[in-house]
Design a protein around this motif. Sequence first.
Motif, PDB file in Angstrom:
ATOM      1  N   THR A  13       0.857  -1.182   0.000  1.00 30.73           N
ATOM      2  CA  THR A  13       0.000   0.000   0.000  1.00 30.73           C
ATOM      3  C   THR A  13       0.890   1.227   0.000  1.00 30.73           C
ATOM      4  OG1 THR A  13      -1.707  -1.131   1.286  1.00 30.73           O
ATOM      5  CG2 THR A  13      -1.815   1.263   1.237  1.00 30.73           C
ATOM      6  N   VAL A  15       0.866   5.204   0.674  1.00 30.37           N
ATOM      7  CA  VAL A  15       0.039   6.128   1.438  1.00 30.37           C
ATOM      8  C   VAL A  15       0.180   7.550   0.901  1.00 30.37           C
ATOM      9  CG1 VAL A  15      -0.383   7.050   3.754  1.00 30.37           C
ATOM     10  CG2 VAL A  15       0.306   4.664   3.468  1.00 30.37           C
ATOM     11  N   GLY A  16      -0.935   8.265   0.860  1.00 33.25           N
ATOM     12  CA  GLY A  16      -0.925   9.676   0.486  1.00 33.25           C
ATOM     13  C   GLY A  16      -1.138   9.917  -0.989  1.00 33.25           C
ATOM     14  N   LYS A  17      -0.819  11.126  -1.411  1.00 32.68           N
ATOM     15  CA  LYS A  17      -0.980  11.543  -2.810  1.00 32.68           C
ATOM     16  C   LYS A  17       0.362  11.433  -3.504  1.00 32.68           C
ATOM     17  CE  LYS A  17      -4.937  14.504  -2.285  1.00 32.68           C
ATOM     18  NZ  LYS A  17      -5.712  15.396  -3.120  1.00 32.68           N
ATOM     19  N   THR A  60      -0.061   4.028  -7.243  1.00 32.23           N
ATOM     20  CA  THR A  60      -0.546   5.318  -6.755  1.00 32.23           C
ATOM     21  C   THR A  60      -0.906   5.202  -5.287  1.00 32.23           C
ATOM     22  OG1 THR A  60      -2.807   4.796  -7.454  1.00 32.23           O
ATOM     23  CG2 THR A  60      -1.459   6.072  -8.982  1.00 32.23           C
ATOM     24  N   GLY A  61      -0.799   6.338  -4.598  1.00 34.96           N
ATOM     25  CA  GLY A  61      -1.149   6.387  -3.186  1.00 34.96           C
ATOM     26  C   GLY A  61      -2.651   6.288  -2.979  1.00 34.96           C
ATOM     27  N   ASN A  62      -3.025   5.940  -1.761  1.00 38.83           N
ATOM     28  CA  ASN A  62      -4.434   5.726  -1.445  1.00 38.83           C
ATOM     29  C   ASN A  62      -5.262   7.007  -1.464  1.00 38.83           C
ATOM     30  OD1 ASN A  62      -3.269   6.777   0.859  1.00 38.83           O
ATOM     31  ND2 ASN A  62      -4.333   5.426   2.269  1.00 38.83           N
ATOM     32  N   GLU A  63      -4.632   8.177  -1.578  1.00 36.54           N
ATOM     33  CA  GLU A  63      -5.365   9.436  -1.603  1.00 36.54           C
ATOM     34  C   GLU A  63      -5.296  10.144  -2.958  1.00 36.54           C
ATOM     35  OE1 GLU A  63      -4.096  11.933   1.624  1.00 36.54           O
ATOM     36  OE2 GLU A  63      -4.403  10.350   3.107  1.00 36.54           O
ATOM     37  N   CYS A  64      -4.741   9.493  -3.981  1.00 37.21           N
ATOM     38  CA  CYS A  64      -4.641  10.126  -5.300  1.00 37.21           C
ATOM     39  C   CYS A  64      -6.026  10.335  -5.898  1.00 37.21           C
ATOM     40  CB  CYS A  64      -3.782   9.279  -6.248  1.00 37.21           C
ATOM     41  SG  CYS A  64      -2.032   9.432  -5.920  1.00 37.21           S
ATOM     42  N   ASP A  65      -6.230  11.524  -6.472  1.00 38.26           N
ATOM     43  CA  ASP A  65      -7.529  11.877  -7.046  1.00 38.26           C
ATOM     44  C   ASP A  65      -7.618  11.593  -8.535  1.00 38.26           C
ATOM     45  OD1 ASP A  65      -8.556  12.941  -4.592  1.00 38.26           O
ATOM     46  OD2 ASP A  65      -7.374  14.760  -4.943  1.00 38.26           O
ATOM     47  N   GLU A 101       1.522  13.616  -6.495  1.00 40.20           N
ATOM     48  CA  GLU A 101       0.574  13.611  -7.614  1.00 40.20           C
ATOM     49  C   GLU A 101       0.570  14.941  -8.347  1.00 40.20           C
ATOM     50  OE1 GLU A 101      -4.002  12.160  -8.344  1.00 40.20           O
ATOM     51  OE2 GLU A 101      -3.613  13.357  -6.547  1.00 40.20           O
TER      52      GLU A 101
END
Length: 108
Positions: A13, A15-17, A60-65, A101
Amino acid sequence: MTTKTKIEKPFSTLVGKRVVLPFPQSDEKTESGIILTEAAQNEKLESEIADMTKMPVIQTGNECDYIKEGMEVYVQPGDLVPGRCEVLKIDGKIKYFIVPERAVVGIY
Protein backbone atom coordinates in the motif's frame (compact mmCIF):
# COMPACT_ATOMS: atom_id res chain seq x y z
CA MET A 1 3.72 -5.14 -31.99
CA THR A 2 5.22 -4.01 -28.68
CA THR A 3 4.73 -5.92 -25.47
CA LYS A 4 4.57 -4.01 -22.21
CA THR A 5 6.38 -5.62 -19.32
CA LYS A 6 4.54 -5.42 -16.04
CA ILE A 7 6.70 -3.81 -13.39
CA GLU A 8 6.23 -5.04 -9.85
CA LYS A 9 4.75 -2.61 -7.32
CA PRO A 10 7.26 -1.77 -4.60
CA PHE A 11 4.68 -1.44 -1.79
CA SER A 12 1.63 -3.40 -0.72
CA THR A 13 0.00 0.00 0.00
CA LEU A 14 1.32 3.43 -0.91
CA VAL A 15 0.04 6.13 1.44
CA GLY A 16 -0.93 9.68 0.49
CA LYS A 17 -0.98 11.54 -2.81
CA ARG A 18 2.15 9.93 -4.24
CA VAL A 19 2.89 8.29 -7.57
CA VAL A 20 5.55 5.63 -8.23
CA LEU A 21 7.31 5.84 -11.61
CA PRO A 22 10.12 3.65 -13.01
CA PHE A 23 13.69 4.90 -12.77
CA PRO A 24 15.62 4.34 -16.02
CA GLN A 25 18.17 1.57 -15.68
CA SER A 26 21.46 2.48 -17.31
CA ASP A 27 23.97 -0.09 -18.42
CA GLU A 28 27.53 -0.15 -17.20
CA LYS A 29 28.65 -1.14 -20.70
CA THR A 30 27.90 0.08 -24.18
CA GLU A 31 26.36 -2.26 -26.75
CA SER A 32 29.87 -2.87 -28.10
CA GLY A 33 31.11 -3.93 -24.64
CA ILE A 34 32.97 -0.80 -23.59
CA ILE A 35 32.76 -0.30 -19.82
CA LEU A 36 31.54 3.19 -18.97
CA THR A 37 33.10 5.26 -16.22
CA GLU A 38 30.83 6.36 -13.39
CA ALA A 39 30.83 9.91 -14.81
CA ALA A 40 29.81 8.60 -18.25
CA GLN A 41 27.05 6.48 -16.68
CA ASN A 42 25.71 9.52 -14.80
CA GLU A 43 25.80 11.64 -17.96
CA LYS A 44 23.94 8.94 -19.90
CA LEU A 45 21.36 8.64 -17.10
CA GLU A 46 20.78 12.41 -16.96
CA SER A 47 20.24 12.39 -20.72
CA GLU A 48 17.76 9.49 -20.47
CA ILE A 49 15.80 11.27 -17.72
CA ALA A 50 15.67 14.49 -19.76
CA ASP A 51 14.33 12.51 -22.75
CA MET A 52 11.59 10.73 -20.81
CA THR A 53 8.22 11.93 -22.01
CA LYS A 54 5.87 9.01 -21.31
CA MET A 55 6.26 7.24 -18.00
CA PRO A 56 4.02 4.38 -16.87
CA VAL A 57 2.46 4.78 -13.44
CA ILE A 58 3.52 1.75 -11.38
CA GLN A 59 1.56 2.52 -8.22
CA THR A 60 -0.55 5.32 -6.75
CA GLY A 61 -1.15 6.39 -3.19
CA ASN A 62 -4.43 5.73 -1.44
CA GLU A 63 -5.37 9.44 -1.60
CA CYS A 64 -4.64 10.13 -5.30
CA ASP A 65 -7.53 11.88 -7.05
CA TYR A 66 -6.63 11.88 -10.74
CA ILE A 67 -3.71 9.60 -11.44
CA LYS A 68 -4.37 5.84 -11.67
CA GLU A 69 -2.08 2.85 -12.03
CA GLY A 70 -1.31 1.95 -15.63
CA MET A 71 -1.70 5.50 -16.98
CA GLU A 72 1.13 7.03 -18.96
CA VAL A 73 2.08 10.44 -17.62
CA TYR A 74 4.48 13.31 -18.20
CA VAL A 75 6.51 14.81 -15.35
CA GLN A 76 8.90 17.68 -16.02
CA PRO A 77 12.47 16.33 -16.04
CA GLY A 78 13.48 19.01 -13.52
CA ASP A 79 11.16 17.35 -10.99
CA LEU A 80 12.90 13.99 -11.45
CA VAL A 81 16.07 14.79 -9.53
CA PRO A 82 17.01 13.91 -5.95
CA GLY A 83 15.76 16.63 -3.66
CA ARG A 84 12.77 17.37 -5.91
CA CYS A 85 11.44 13.82 -5.64
CA GLU A 86 12.12 10.70 -3.64
CA VAL A 87 14.00 7.75 -5.08
CA LEU A 88 13.59 4.19 -3.88
CA LYS A 89 16.62 1.91 -3.82
CA ILE A 90 16.33 -1.85 -3.90
CA ASP A 91 19.48 -3.93 -3.46
CA GLY A 92 21.58 -0.75 -3.60
CA LYS A 93 20.24 0.39 -7.00
CA ILE A 94 17.71 3.13 -7.61
CA LYS A 95 14.61 1.49 -9.07
CA TYR A 96 11.78 4.02 -8.71
CA PHE A 97 10.91 7.71 -8.56
CA ILE A 98 8.25 8.64 -6.00
CA VAL A 99 6.67 11.99 -6.86
CA PRO A 100 3.69 13.89 -5.47
CA GLU A 101 0.57 13.61 -7.61
CA ARG A 102 0.74 17.37 -8.25
CA ALA A 103 4.08 16.86 -10.08
CA VAL A 104 2.29 15.14 -12.94
CA VAL A 105 1.86 17.71 -15.70
CA GLY A 106 -0.06 15.64 -18.24
CA ILE A 107 -1.79 12.32 -18.84
CA TYR A 108 -1.53 10.57 -22.24
